[in-house]
Design a protein around this motif. Structure first.
Motif, PDB file in Angstrom:
ATOM      1  N   SER A  30       0.858  -1.186   0.000  1.00  0.00           N
ATOM      2  CA  SER A  30       0.000   0.000   0.000  1.00  0.00           C
ATOM      3  C   SER A  30       0.895   1.237   0.000  1.00  0.00           C
ATOM      4  CB  SER A  30      -0.908   0.019   1.236  1.00  0.00           C
ATOM      5  OG  SER A  30      -1.777  -1.084   1.230  1.00  0.00           O
ATOM      6  N   TRP A 147     -10.746  -7.937   2.523  1.00  0.00           N
ATOM      7  CA  TRP A 147     -11.276  -7.338   3.749  1.00  0.00           C
ATOM      8  C   TRP A 147     -10.178  -7.098   4.779  1.00  0.00           C
ATOM      9  CZ3 TRP A 147     -15.702  -5.226   5.715  1.00  0.00           C
ATOM     10  CH2 TRP A 147     -16.747  -5.100   4.808  1.00  0.00           C
ATOM     11  N   LYS A 150      -8.528  -3.928   3.614  1.00  0.00           N
ATOM     12  CA  LYS A 150      -9.461  -2.825   3.839  1.00  0.00           C
ATOM     13  C   LYS A 150      -9.452  -2.426   5.322  1.00  0.00           C
ATOM     14  CE  LYS A 150     -14.532  -2.076   3.744  1.00  0.00           C
ATOM     15  NZ  LYS A 150     -14.693  -0.930   2.845  1.00  0.00           N
ATOM     16  N   ASN A 153      -6.050  -0.603   6.010  1.00  0.00           N
ATOM     17  CA  ASN A 153      -5.769   0.691   5.394  1.00  0.00           C
ATOM     18  C   ASN A 153      -6.761   1.796   5.753  1.00  0.00           C
ATOM     19  OD1 ASN A 153      -3.483  -0.285   4.144  1.00  0.00           O
ATOM     20  ND2 ASN A 153      -4.481  -0.684   2.189  1.00  0.00           N
ATOM     21  N   GLU A 154      -8.041   1.469   5.813  1.00  0.00           N
ATOM     22  CA  GLU A 154      -9.031   2.539   5.990  1.00  0.00           C
ATOM     23  C   GLU A 154      -8.907   3.257   7.335  1.00  0.00           C
ATOM     24  OE1 GLU A 154     -12.998   1.325   5.055  1.00  0.00           O
ATOM     25  OE2 GLU A 154     -12.561   1.116   2.907  1.00  0.00           O
ATOM     26  N   PRO A 155      -8.751   2.557   8.473  1.00  0.00           N
ATOM     27  CA  PRO A 155      -8.607   3.293   9.740  1.00  0.00           C
ATOM     28  C   PRO A 155      -7.340   4.147   9.790  1.00  0.00           C
ATOM     29  CG  PRO A 155      -9.228   1.011  10.152  1.00  0.00           C
ATOM     30  CD  PRO A 155      -8.858   1.106   8.703  1.00  0.00           C
ATOM     31  N   ALA A 157      -5.926   5.575   7.195  1.00  0.00           N
ATOM     32  CA  ALA A 157      -6.195   6.734   6.342  1.00  0.00           C
ATOM     33  C   ALA A 157      -7.030   7.779   7.073  1.00  0.00           C
ATOM     34  CB  ALA A 157      -6.909   6.284   5.062  1.00  0.00           C
ATOM     35  N   ARG A 158      -8.079   7.324   7.784  1.00  0.00           N
ATOM     36  CA  ARG A 158      -8.920   8.274   8.518  1.00  0.00           C
ATOM     37  C   ARG A 158      -8.135   8.970   9.621  1.00  0.00           C
ATOM     38  NH1 ARG A 158     -12.815   4.038   7.919  1.00  0.00           N
ATOM     39  NH2 ARG A 158     -12.336   3.259  10.013  1.00  0.00           N
ATOM     40  N   ASN A 161      -5.687  11.476   8.043  1.00  0.00           N
ATOM     41  CA  ASN A 161      -6.407  12.641   7.533  1.00  0.00           C
ATOM     42  C   ASN A 161      -6.830  13.570   8.662  1.00  0.00           C
ATOM     43  OD1 ASN A 161      -6.156  11.989   4.850  1.00  0.00           O
ATOM     44  ND2 ASN A 161      -8.224  11.178   4.607  1.00  0.00           N
ATOM     45  N   ARG A 169      -8.189  10.936  -0.554  1.00  0.00           N
ATOM     46  CA  ARG A 169      -7.425   9.693  -0.521  1.00  0.00           C
ATOM     47  C   ARG A 169      -6.134   9.857   0.270  1.00  0.00           C
ATOM     48  NH1 ARG A 169      -8.430   5.511  -4.083  1.00  0.00           N
ATOM     49  NH2 ARG A 169     -10.084   5.856  -5.622  1.00  0.00           N
ATOM     50  N   TRP A 171      -4.280   6.613   0.609  1.00  0.00           N
ATOM     51  CA  TRP A 171      -3.562   5.541  -0.076  1.00  0.00           C
ATOM     52  C   TRP A 171      -3.761   5.654  -1.583  1.00  0.00           C
ATOM     53  CZ3 TRP A 171      -0.354   3.202   3.062  1.00  0.00           C
ATOM     54  CH2 TRP A 171      -0.686   3.046   4.407  1.00  0.00           C
ATOM     55  N   ARG A 174      -6.096   1.114  -5.008  1.00  0.00           N
ATOM     56  CA  ARG A 174      -6.120  -0.191  -4.361  1.00  0.00           C
ATOM     57  C   ARG A 174      -4.694  -0.645  -4.075  1.00  0.00           C
ATOM     58  NH1 ARG A 174      -9.770  -4.609  -7.039  1.00  0.00           N
ATOM     59  NH2 ARG A 174      -9.597  -5.424  -4.916  1.00  0.00           N
TER      60      ARG A 174
END
Length: 276
Positions: A30, A147, A150, A153-155, A157-158, A161, A169, A171, A174
């Motif tokens: 990633s 999953w 996902k 990476n998503e937590p 990223a949040r 940010n 974005r 990352w 994909r």
């Protein structure tokens, strides 16, 4: 398709590369966007993001105890993350319903004002156990590579940010993914990942390669020398691992020897005069 160190060969469609019903080893990468620095010191503004390495490593280890996944290697770099893992959907399929519900609620706990609400989590587990269709979906996702990535990476990223006071974005699209089709490919890729900080000139040796599995394995051997002679396996012990045909000690010796070799396309290596 076997593993290559070159990212530009990772072009196969994900649905052709990853069989959701079959166990297998994968190398995932990633990368950050907008010149963002995941960790280290950003040369553009001089700001240190070193603390974010801990975010990624902690999250990775948490997920390894929830998903049907064995983590074999990782390296948290300045603007990208490498992970070598083995996904095992058959293991998730064998879990009792209660365990599936418990693991799913650990992944997505009920919260109040940002804090985990234990009684509400118990209610959420019971509700899930009463919904067979939903439970089946959760079981499948707990054995899914997509999953897992996902949830990794998503937590992050949040959180990044929020710290950067921006949106959008974090990352680069994909994550990239490559199947590792035999034991030689797995070991080659693991060594490539573990040596990333040294090859990038960020660490002088394996012990100094913070936030890598190499450093974690060295610490495990020091805390219990018997670990050195065990077959090489995933770093998370809560899952039944596939053992690789080499001991932990021999693997560490192998990557230490490799780290001492010069490479024309990489600026870093271990000083050949340093004791092994």
């Amino acid at each position: 398709m076997t593993w290559s160190r070159h990212a530009d060969v990772m072009t196969s469609a994900r649905r052709l590369l990853v069989d959701p019903d079959t166990s297998g080893f994968y190398h995932c990468i990633s990368r950050c966007v907008r010149r963002a620095w995941l960790c280290g010191i950003d040369p553009y503004d001089g700001k240190s993001y070193e603390h974010r390495r801990g975010w990624v490593e902690q999250r990775l280890l948490e997920l390894a105890d929830i998903f049907a996944v064995g983590v074999y290697a990782y390296a948290v770099m300045s603007n990208h993350v490498h992970v070598v893992l083995r996904i095992d959907p058959a293991l998730a399929a064998s879990w009792p319903d209660q365990e599936v519900a418990m693991r799913w609620v650990r992944l997505f706990p009920a919260t109040v004002n940002g804090e985990v609400d234990v009684p509400a989590c118990r209610v959420k587990e019971q509700t899930l156990l009463g919904n067979a269709d939903r439970l089946s979906v959760c079981r499948q996702r707990l054995g899914s590579l997509a999953w897992f990535m996902k949830a990794l990476n998503e937590p992050i990223a949040r959180r990044a940010n929020r710290e950067d006071a921006c949106t959008g974005r974090f990352w680069e699209g994909r994550y990239k993914c490559q199947a590792l089709l035999d034991e030689a490919a797995v070991l080659t890729c693991m060594s490539y990942v573990d040596l990333n900080p040294i090859r990038a000139g960020l660490a002088e040796n394996l012990e100094a390669s913070a936030h890598t599995t190499a450093a974690r394995r060295i610490e495990a051997v020091r805390s219990n020398p018997l670990n050195a002679r065990l077959p090489l396996s995933s770093i998370n012990t809560t899952i039944v691992s596939d053992y690789l045909p080499i001991t932990t000690e021999d693997y560490l010796d192998l990557i230490d020897w490799t780290a001492r070799l010069s490479r024309g396309d990489k600026r870093g290596r271990v000083d050949s005069t340093e004791p092994p």
